[in-house]
Design a protein around this motif. Structure first.
Motif, PDB file in Angstrom:
ATOM      1  N   GLY A 151       7.841  -7.293  -1.674  1.00  0.00           N
ATOM      2  CA  GLY A 151       8.252  -7.182  -0.265  1.00  0.00           C
ATOM      3  C   GLY A 151       7.380  -6.218   0.529  1.00  0.00           C
ATOM      4  O   GLY A 151       7.398  -6.222   1.757  1.00  0.00           O
ATOM      5  N   ASP A 152       6.583  -5.381  -0.167  1.00  0.00           N
ATOM      6  CA  ASP A 152       5.649  -4.490   0.538  1.00  0.00           C
ATOM      7  C   ASP A 152       4.516  -5.331   1.126  1.00  0.00           C
ATOM      8  O   ASP A 152       4.293  -6.462   0.698  1.00  0.00           O
ATOM      9  N   SER A 153       3.777  -4.761   2.054  1.00  0.00           N
ATOM     10  CA  SER A 153       2.580  -5.484   2.508  1.00  0.00           C
ATOM     11  C   SER A 153       1.345  -4.712   2.061  1.00  0.00           C
ATOM     12  O   SER A 153       1.289  -3.483   2.176  1.00  0.00           O
ATOM     13  N   CYS A 169       2.099 -10.282   1.689  1.00  0.00           N
ATOM     14  CA  CYS A 169       3.465  -9.840   1.410  1.00  0.00           C
ATOM     15  C   CYS A 169       3.622  -9.958  -0.112  1.00  0.00           C
ATOM     16  O   CYS A 169       3.551 -11.062  -0.672  1.00  0.00           O
ATOM     17  N   GLU A 227       4.523 -10.477  -3.838  1.00  0.00           N
ATOM     18  CA  GLU A 227       5.554 -11.238  -4.564  1.00  0.00           C
ATOM     19  C   GLU A 227       5.552 -10.928  -6.063  1.00  0.00           C
ATOM     20  O   GLU A 227       6.591 -10.742  -6.653  1.00  0.00           O
ATOM     21  N   GLY A 259       0.681 -12.827  -3.473  1.00  0.00           N
ATOM     22  CA  GLY A 259       1.631 -12.873  -2.369  1.00  0.00           C
ATOM     23  C   GLY A 259       1.157 -13.831  -1.298  1.00  0.00           C
ATOM     24  O   GLY A 259       0.145 -14.523  -1.449  1.00  0.00           O
ATOM     25  N   LEU A 267      -0.106 -12.639   5.495  1.00  0.00           N
ATOM     26  CA  LEU A 267       0.695 -12.260   6.673  1.00  0.00           C
ATOM     27  C   LEU A 267      -0.106 -12.317   7.974  1.00  0.00           C
ATOM     28  O   LEU A 267       0.463 -12.339   9.053  1.00  0.00           O
TER      29      LEU A 267
END
Length: 366
Positions: free
Chosen positions: A18-20, A50, A52, A67, A70
């Motif tokens: 959930g971090d970028s 993002c 995962e 991920g 974004l």
């Protein structure tokens, strides 16, 4: 920018789903020419993903982070999957929705060299001493003591001895000022001849005279070794001495190993003062009973945010109430042992008898 193997381990512990993550990466791009033939080329581009999935290869010291994209650019569509490989000396930017106390502690620990310097060395000869902190990646000179020592004169050594005493006093003050005994696990005292032995004799005589508990309690941490001189470059020969390397091989985890031993002893002799499993430990924390909390860094990588927050709350609770928190590395033997106890255990200040009922259901999935 991770500069050493340990930084990659810290990065792995900082990254959460959930971090970028923004970093430079290579992307395979398909191109179509005017004639309709399709070719592919590899281009370097900067992407923000993002996060995962996170995969850490401790042998190669690499992190693979997969991920969705974004920020759209000419090569990669919005929402397309990509894997960024983080490696040493490659910059990245990490953004989180919330930075909790455990994550911030981890950053402080990774950036503050003195937090990692769990070995100190005093390299000395008559009139010269260098006090150095040794971290896994570098050596930091913290103090240099120089005192002119007059030669011994026939029939009178008082000048010589007074100067030596002044020198030893200055070295002792440097040790007290620059060595954090909570972090440093071993202090090497090295010199040619008998300078080191005379200094240690002086140090303990003074510690007893001044009733300096800090020095007296940490006496086992001092280790005497031979060096060819008192200059900083002698440190290399000291650190490659086999007796020294065997003593230092486990310094970083020595504190954790001892805490785990203490826990097992307590479990054996006073079971009402040793608890493990998150529900029991939380109840002990609510009763302000925890003296030392032992917790595995594995738990802070839990995919479920509320579960991870639960562990962070536990750590904050114990710290706020004056308890010690030891975060174990799951890459170390002591961390593996702790994981077998569900990753969390506590040594209590006072016995609590009524906690030993079955744990509640909320901890079953941890």
């Amino acid at each position: 920018m991770p500069e050493e193997a340990e930084d990659m381990w810290h990065t792995y512990n900082l990254l959460q789903v959930g971090d970028s993550l923004r970093a430079s990466t290579i992307r395979k791009v398909q191109t179509e020419s005017t004639t309709g033939s399709v070719g592919s080329s590899r281009v370097r581009t900067t992407l923000t993903l993002c996060v995962e999935t996170i995969d850490f290869d401790s042998q190669a010291c690499q992190l693979r982070v997969k991920g969705t994209n974004l920020e759209e650019n000419q090569y990669v569509k919005m929402g397309a999957y990509h894997t960024i490989e983080l490696e040493l000396n490659r910059k990245f930017t990490l953004a989180k929705k919330s930075w909790d106390s455990v994550v911030l502690d981890r950053i402080e620990q990774a950036c503050d060299a003195t937090q990692k310097a769990d070995v100190a060395a005093v390299v000395m000869q008559e009139g010269l001493a260098n006090l150095v902190l040794v971290t896994p990646a570098m050596t930091l000179l913290r103090a240099k003591v120089e005192v002119t020592i007059p030669r011994k004169r026939r029939g009178s050594c008082t000048q010589h001895e007074k100067a030596l005493e002044r020198f030893y006093e200055a070295v002792m003050q440097a040790i007290l000022r620059h060595i954090n005994f909570d972090v440093v696990k071993c202090i090497l005292v090295a010199s040619p001849g008998f300078v080191k032995d005379q200094f240690i004799t002086y140090l303990y005589k003074e510690a007893v005279r001044q009733d300096n508990k800090l020095l007296l309690e940490n006496r086992p941490k001092f280790m005497l070794v031979h060096s060819s001189s008192g200059h900083k470059y002698s440190l290399k020969e000291i650190l490659s001495d086999p007796t020294v390397t065997s003593r230092l091989s486990d310094t970083k985890a020595a504190g954790e190993v001892k805490a785990l031993e203490d826990f097992y002893k307590m479990l054996q002799h006073e079971p009402d003062r040793a608890f493990y499993g998150v529900a029991h430990v939380e109840r002990a924390a609510d009763a302000l009973a925890i003296d030392t909390l032992l917790i595995s860094d594995l738990l802070f990588r839990h995919q479920d945010v509320p579960t991870r927050s639960r562990y962070v709350r536990l750590v904050d609770n114990v710290r706020d109430n004056g308890g010690n928190v030891r975060i174990f590395s799951s890459l170390h033997v002591s961390g593996e042992q702790l994981t077998q106890l569900s990753g969390v255990a506590a040594i209590l200040r006072f016995p609590i008898a009524d906690l030993s009922e079955p744990e509640d259901d909320s901890s079953d999935d941890d």
